[in-house]
Design a protein around this motif. Structure first.
Motif, PDB file in Angstrom:
ATOM      1  N   ASP A 268       0.809  -1.188  -0.070  1.00  0.00           N
ATOM      2  CA  ASP A 268      -0.079  -0.001  -0.072  1.00  0.00           C
ATOM      3  C   ASP A 268       0.714   1.134  -0.019  1.00  0.00           C
ATOM      4  OD1 ASP A 268      -2.361  -1.390   0.079  1.00  0.00           O
ATOM      5  OD2 ASP A 268      -2.602  -1.408   2.107  1.00  0.00           O
ATOM      6  N   HIS A 269       1.788   1.258   0.528  1.00  0.00           N
ATOM      7  CA  HIS A 269       2.550   2.297   0.913  1.00  0.00           C
ATOM      8  C   HIS A 269       3.645   2.516   0.063  1.00  0.00           C
ATOM      9  CE1 HIS A 269       0.458   3.753   4.403  1.00  0.00           C
ATOM     10  NE2 HIS A 269       0.541   2.508   4.860  1.00  0.00           N
ATOM     11  N   ARG A 270       4.549   1.477  -0.406  1.00  0.00           N
ATOM     12  CA  ARG A 270       5.463   1.587  -1.381  1.00  0.00           C
ATOM     13  C   ARG A 270       5.532   0.857  -2.863  1.00  0.00           C
ATOM     14  NH1 ARG A 270      11.121   3.243   0.699  1.00  0.00           N
ATOM     15  NH2 ARG A 270      10.647   4.268   2.663  1.00  0.00           N
ATOM     16  N   ARG A 271       4.357   0.266  -2.765  1.00  0.00           N
ATOM     17  CA  ARG A 271       4.126  -0.922  -3.965  1.00  0.00           C
ATOM     18  C   ARG A 271       5.416  -1.982  -3.923  1.00  0.00           C
ATOM     19  NH1 ARG A 271      -0.520   0.008  -3.673  1.00  0.00           N
ATOM     20  NH2 ARG A 271      -1.812   0.626  -5.461  1.00  0.00           N
ATOM     21  N   LEU A 272       5.718  -2.211  -3.170  1.00  0.00           N
ATOM     22  CA  LEU A 272       6.587  -3.356  -2.840  1.00  0.00           C
ATOM     23  C   LEU A 272       5.796  -4.619  -2.643  1.00  0.00           C
ATOM     24  CD1 LEU A 272       9.520  -1.877  -0.434  1.00  0.00           C
ATOM     25  CD2 LEU A 272       9.379  -2.008  -3.125  1.00  0.00           C
ATOM     26  N   ALA A 273       6.015  -5.574  -3.571  1.00  0.00           N
ATOM     27  CA  ALA A 273       5.326  -7.073  -3.488  1.00  0.00           C
ATOM     28  C   ALA A 273       6.184  -7.934  -3.057  1.00  0.00           C
ATOM     29  CB  ALA A 273       4.720  -7.330  -4.898  1.00  0.00           C
ATOM     30  N   VAL A 274       6.357  -8.292  -1.690  1.00  0.00           N
ATOM     31  CA  VAL A 274       7.250  -9.329  -1.119  1.00  0.00           C
ATOM     32  C   VAL A 274       6.396 -10.505  -0.675  1.00  0.00           C
ATOM     33  CG1 VAL A 274       8.701  -7.414  -0.566  1.00  0.00           C
ATOM     34  CG2 VAL A 274       7.179  -8.358   1.129  1.00  0.00           C
ATOM     35  N   GLU A 275       7.064 -11.530  -0.548  1.00  0.00           N
ATOM     36  CA  GLU A 275       6.560 -12.874   0.002  1.00  0.00           C
ATOM     37  C   GLU A 275       6.284 -12.560   1.579  1.00  0.00           C
ATOM     38  OE1 GLU A 275      10.046 -16.234   0.080  1.00  0.00           O
ATOM     39  OE2 GLU A 275       9.693 -15.069  -1.783  1.00  0.00           O
ATOM     40  N   HIS A 276       5.684 -13.529   1.988  1.00  0.00           N
ATOM     41  CA  HIS A 276       5.159 -13.456   3.455  1.00  0.00           C
ATOM     42  C   HIS A 276       6.474 -13.628   4.251  1.00  0.00           C
ATOM     43  CE1 HIS A 276       1.193 -14.827   1.597  1.00  0.00           C
ATOM     44  NE2 HIS A 276       0.888 -13.692   2.437  1.00  0.00           N
ATOM     45  N   GLY A 277       7.437 -14.352   3.958  1.00  0.00           N
ATOM     46  CA  GLY A 277       8.568 -14.572   4.668  1.00  0.00           C
ATOM     47  C   GLY A 277       9.287 -13.304   4.827  1.00  0.00           C
ATOM     48  N   ALA A 278       9.583 -12.596   3.651  1.00  0.00           N
ATOM     49  CA  ALA A 278      10.203 -11.324   3.979  1.00  0.00           C
ATOM     50  C   ALA A 278       9.343 -10.299   4.763  1.00  0.00           C
ATOM     51  CB  ALA A 278      10.261 -10.747   2.306  1.00  0.00           C
ATOM     52  N   ALA A 279       8.121 -10.163   4.615  1.00  0.00           N
ATOM     53  CA  ALA A 279       7.348  -9.277   5.386  1.00  0.00           C
ATOM     54  C   ALA A 279       7.375  -9.594   6.915  1.00  0.00           C
ATOM     55  CB  ALA A 279       5.976  -9.360   5.098  1.00  0.00           C
ATOM     56  N   THR A 280       7.829 -10.957   7.400  1.00  0.00           N
ATOM     57  CA  THR A 280       7.796 -11.321   8.387  1.00  0.00           C
ATOM     58  C   THR A 280       8.848 -10.545   9.455  1.00  0.00           C
ATOM     59  OG1 THR A 280       7.517 -13.943   7.996  1.00  0.00           O
ATOM     60  CG2 THR A 280       8.497 -13.201   9.992  1.00  0.00           C
ATOM     61  N   ALA A 281      10.160 -10.192   8.949  1.00  0.00           N
ATOM     62  CA  ALA A 281      11.092  -9.179   9.499  1.00  0.00           C
ATOM     63  C   ALA A 281      10.314  -8.157   9.948  1.00  0.00           C
ATOM     64  CB  ALA A 281      12.379  -9.080   8.519  1.00  0.00           C
ATOM     65  N   LEU A 282       9.743  -7.238   9.027  1.00  0.00           N
ATOM     66  CA  LEU A 282       9.267  -6.049   9.323  1.00  0.00           C
ATOM     67  C   LEU A 282       8.076  -6.003  10.194  1.00  0.00           C
ATOM     68  CD1 LEU A 282       9.132  -3.089   8.471  1.00  0.00           C
ATOM     69  CD2 LEU A 282       7.447  -3.580   6.696  1.00  0.00           C
ATOM     70  N   ALA A 283       7.332  -7.112  10.211  1.00  0.00           N
ATOM     71  CA  ALA A 283       6.176  -7.216  11.081  1.00  0.00           C
ATOM     72  C   ALA A 283       6.610  -7.121  12.727  1.00  0.00           C
ATOM     73  CB  ALA A 283       5.512  -8.898  10.976  1.00  0.00           C
ATOM     74  N   ALA A 284       7.983  -7.536  13.015  1.00  0.00           N
ATOM     75  CA  ALA A 284       8.298  -7.345  14.338  1.00  0.00           C
ATOM     76  C   ALA A 284       8.224  -5.597  14.672  1.00  0.00           C
ATOM     77  CB  ALA A 284       9.701  -7.740  14.556  1.00  0.00           C
ATOM     78  N   LEU A 285       8.662  -4.869  13.604  1.00  0.00           N
ATOM     79  CA  LEU A 285       8.439  -3.426  13.899  1.00  0.00           C
ATOM     80  C   LEU A 285       7.039  -2.791  13.939  1.00  0.00           C
ATOM     81  CD1 LEU A 285      11.422  -4.087  13.203  1.00  0.00           C
ATOM     82  CD2 LEU A 285      11.646  -1.504  12.664  1.00  0.00           C
ATOM     83  N   THR A 286       6.279  -3.251  12.710  1.00  0.00           N
ATOM     84  CA  THR A 286       5.000  -2.757  12.592  1.00  0.00           C
ATOM     85  C   THR A 286       3.924  -3.269  13.781  1.00  0.00           C
ATOM     86  OG1 THR A 286       4.395  -4.412  10.906  1.00  0.00           O
ATOM     87  CG2 THR A 286       5.372  -2.368  10.338  1.00  0.00           C
ATOM     88  N   GLY A 287       4.312  -4.532  14.289  1.00  0.00           N
ATOM     89  CA  GLY A 287       3.521  -5.156  15.129  1.00  0.00           C
ATOM     90  C   GLY A 287       3.819  -4.733  16.489  1.00  0.00           C
ATOM     91  N   GLY A 288       4.728  -3.921  16.963  1.00  0.00           N
ATOM     92  CA  GLY A 288       5.248  -3.507  18.187  1.00  0.00           C
ATOM     93  C   GLY A 288       6.057  -4.443  18.904  1.00  0.00           C
ATOM     94  N   VAL A 289       6.352  -5.530  18.421  1.00  0.00           N
ATOM     95  CA  VAL A 289       7.171  -6.734  19.025  1.00  0.00           C
ATOM     96  C   VAL A 289       8.682  -6.427  19.319  1.00  0.00           C
ATOM     97  CG1 VAL A 289       7.873  -9.187  19.106  1.00  0.00           C
ATOM     98  CG2 VAL A 289       5.855  -8.402  18.065  1.00  0.00           C
ATOM     99  N   TYR A 290       9.231  -5.277  18.323  1.00  0.00           N
ATOM    100  CA  TYR A 290      10.596  -5.052  18.498  1.00  0.00           C
ATOM    101  C   TYR A 290      10.356  -3.385  18.129  1.00  0.00           C
ATOM    102  CZ  TYR A 290      15.467  -3.664  18.258  1.00  0.00           C
ATOM    103  OH  TYR A 290      16.667  -3.322  18.521  1.00  0.00           O
ATOM    104  N   THR A 291      10.723  -2.457  19.368  1.00  0.00           N
ATOM    105  CA  THR A 291      10.614  -1.161  19.301  1.00  0.00           C
ATOM    106  C   THR A 291      11.804  -0.330  19.297  1.00  0.00           C
ATOM    107  OG1 THR A 291       8.454  -1.185  20.362  1.00  0.00           O
ATOM    108  CG2 THR A 291       9.662   1.046  20.204  1.00  0.00           C
ATOM    109  N   PRO A 292      12.489   0.094  18.274  1.00  0.00           N
ATOM    110  CA  PRO A 292      13.793   0.614  18.222  1.00  0.00           C
ATOM    111  C   PRO A 292      13.996   1.833  18.986  1.00  0.00           C
ATOM    112  CG  PRO A 292      13.056   0.150  16.021  1.00  0.00           C
ATOM    113  CD  PRO A 292      11.696   0.070  16.944  1.00  0.00           C
ATOM    114  N   GLY A 293      15.146   2.099  19.517  1.00  0.00           N
ATOM    115  CA  GLY A 293      15.151   3.396  20.403  1.00  0.00           C
ATOM    116  C   GLY A 293      15.138   4.851  19.272  1.00  0.00           C
ATOM    117  N   GLU A 294      14.862   5.887  19.793  1.00  0.00           N
ATOM    118  CA  GLU A 294      14.801   7.162  19.101  1.00  0.00           C
ATOM    119  C   GLU A 294      15.996   7.419  18.236  1.00  0.00           C
ATOM    120  OE1 GLU A 294      13.632  10.657  21.281  1.00  0.00           O
ATOM    121  OE2 GLU A 294      11.939   9.635  21.952  1.00  0.00           O
ATOM    122  N   GLU A 295      17.319   6.913  18.701  1.00  0.00           N
ATOM    123  CA  GLU A 295      18.473   7.088  17.952  1.00  0.00           C
ATOM    124  C   GLU A 295      18.970   5.893  17.121  1.00  0.00           C
ATOM    125  OE1 GLU A 295      19.509  10.280  17.309  1.00  0.00           O
ATOM    126  OE2 GLU A 295      17.639  10.716  18.382  1.00  0.00           O
TER     127      GLU A 295
END
Length: 314
Positions: A268-295
């Motif tokens: 939706d935001h980048r028009r990147l069509a990736v497989e579910h395995g690739a989206a798994t890494a990003l899901a840690a951030l978008t799902g709030g499982v891993y929250t990076p520090g501000e810096e």
């Protein structure tokens, strides 16, 4: 099995330079996620996934050593490793016989045949395809490669880290999806050498590495995830478990719903069509499982895109 070293990864980088595409990185909009987040677009690699790195290293190393038989190379795969093996073998005029589970996506089967591979569909999951591949290698003398559990394969995958570091100064963390553990073992080894944290992300119902860390040994797990076609190894490698014991490393699990949401967000935001395995890494951030520090400067590896884009919303 001996511990994978950074020297193995440097040797792999020298061996495959010119054969693979250097990774492209792109920043994430600052209002989308906290921290300084970059996407490593490794799905733009030859064959549509990071697997081309390990396959090129494996084939080239055996060619250099004169250890490739006339019967060629064989591999069992959920799809991406087979594609990479067939591609790397075909570039060198080497025959490739690839075993896949019958559940492998048709898009991967069709691409494999397009690379000239002899494709054999066996069983309902990776473990059954692997057993058939091992029997084929034993009876024909074909050189057996592996989807993830081989030092040449893992070392090739690890070459990704230095490429990211050269483009993302001050890299603190690499977030990577884990299936059998080849990509993780290579990335973790290289990251540890540079003092970079690794966040290993698996589907909650496809957690071979996470379970091995918990049990302190390699164990079998049940496989039931939307990302099983690329992350569906029943057990991780000993090499990956060894790598998990080094440096600054976190093992996290995400539900399938978050994987689906991350995949849709990339489209939706980048028009990147990736497989579910690739989206798994990003899901840690978008799902709030891993929250990076501000810096914190983070690179999220989008590792493959051998998927049917028709499954994405318009």
């Amino acid at each position: 099995m001996s511990l994978l070293t950074f020297g193995d990864i440097k040797t792999a980088a020298d061996r495959i330079t010119g054969q693979i595409r250097p990774v492209t990185v792109a920043p994430v909009d600052s209002d989308a996620l906290p921290g300084h987040i970059w996407l490593a677009l490794e799905f733009m690699q030859h064959t549509g996934s990071f697997k081309a790195r390990g396959a090129a290293n494996f084939i080239s190393a055996h060619l250099d050593a004169g250890t490739l038989p006339d019967t060629g190379v064989t591999i069992a795969s959920g799809g991406n490793a087979g594609l990479a093996c067939a591609w790397a073998a075909g570039r060198q005029g080497v025959r490739a016989t690839v075993f896949l589970p019958q559940t492998a996506p048709e898009v991967k089967v069709a691409k494999l045949r397009g690379y000239g591979a002899d494709v054999r569909l066996v069983g309902a999951e990776y473990a059954e395809a692997l057993a058939a591949c091992e029997e084929f290698a034993a009876t024909t003398g074909a050189l057996a490669s592996h989807a993830y559990d081989h030092p040449l394969i893992a070392a090739g995958a690890g070459t990704l880290v230095d490429e990211i570091r050269h483009q993302v100064p001050g890299l603190d963390t690499v977030v990577v999806a884990v299936g059998g553990g080849g990509l993780f073992a290579g990335v973790a080894t290289a990251a540890h050498h540079h003092g970079v944290r690794v966040v290993a992300v698996e589907p909650a119902r496809c957690r071979a590495l996470n379970a091995a860390i918990e049990a302190k040994q390699v164990v079998d797990v049940e496989i039931d995830s939307v990302a099983a076609d690329s992350l569906g190894a029943r057990r991780t490698s000993t090499m990956a478990l060894q790598a998990a014991r080094q440096g600054d490393m976190r093992s996290l699990l995400v539900p399938d719903e978050e994987i689906l949401r991350a995949r849709e967000m990339l489209w939706d935001h980048r028009r990147l069509a990736v497989e579910h395995g690739a989206a798994t890494a990003l899901a840690a951030l978008t799902g709030g499982v891993y929250t990076p520090g501000e810096e914190e400067t983070v690179a999220v590896v989008l590792c493959g895109a051998n998927t049917n884009p028709c499954t994405l919303a318009g």
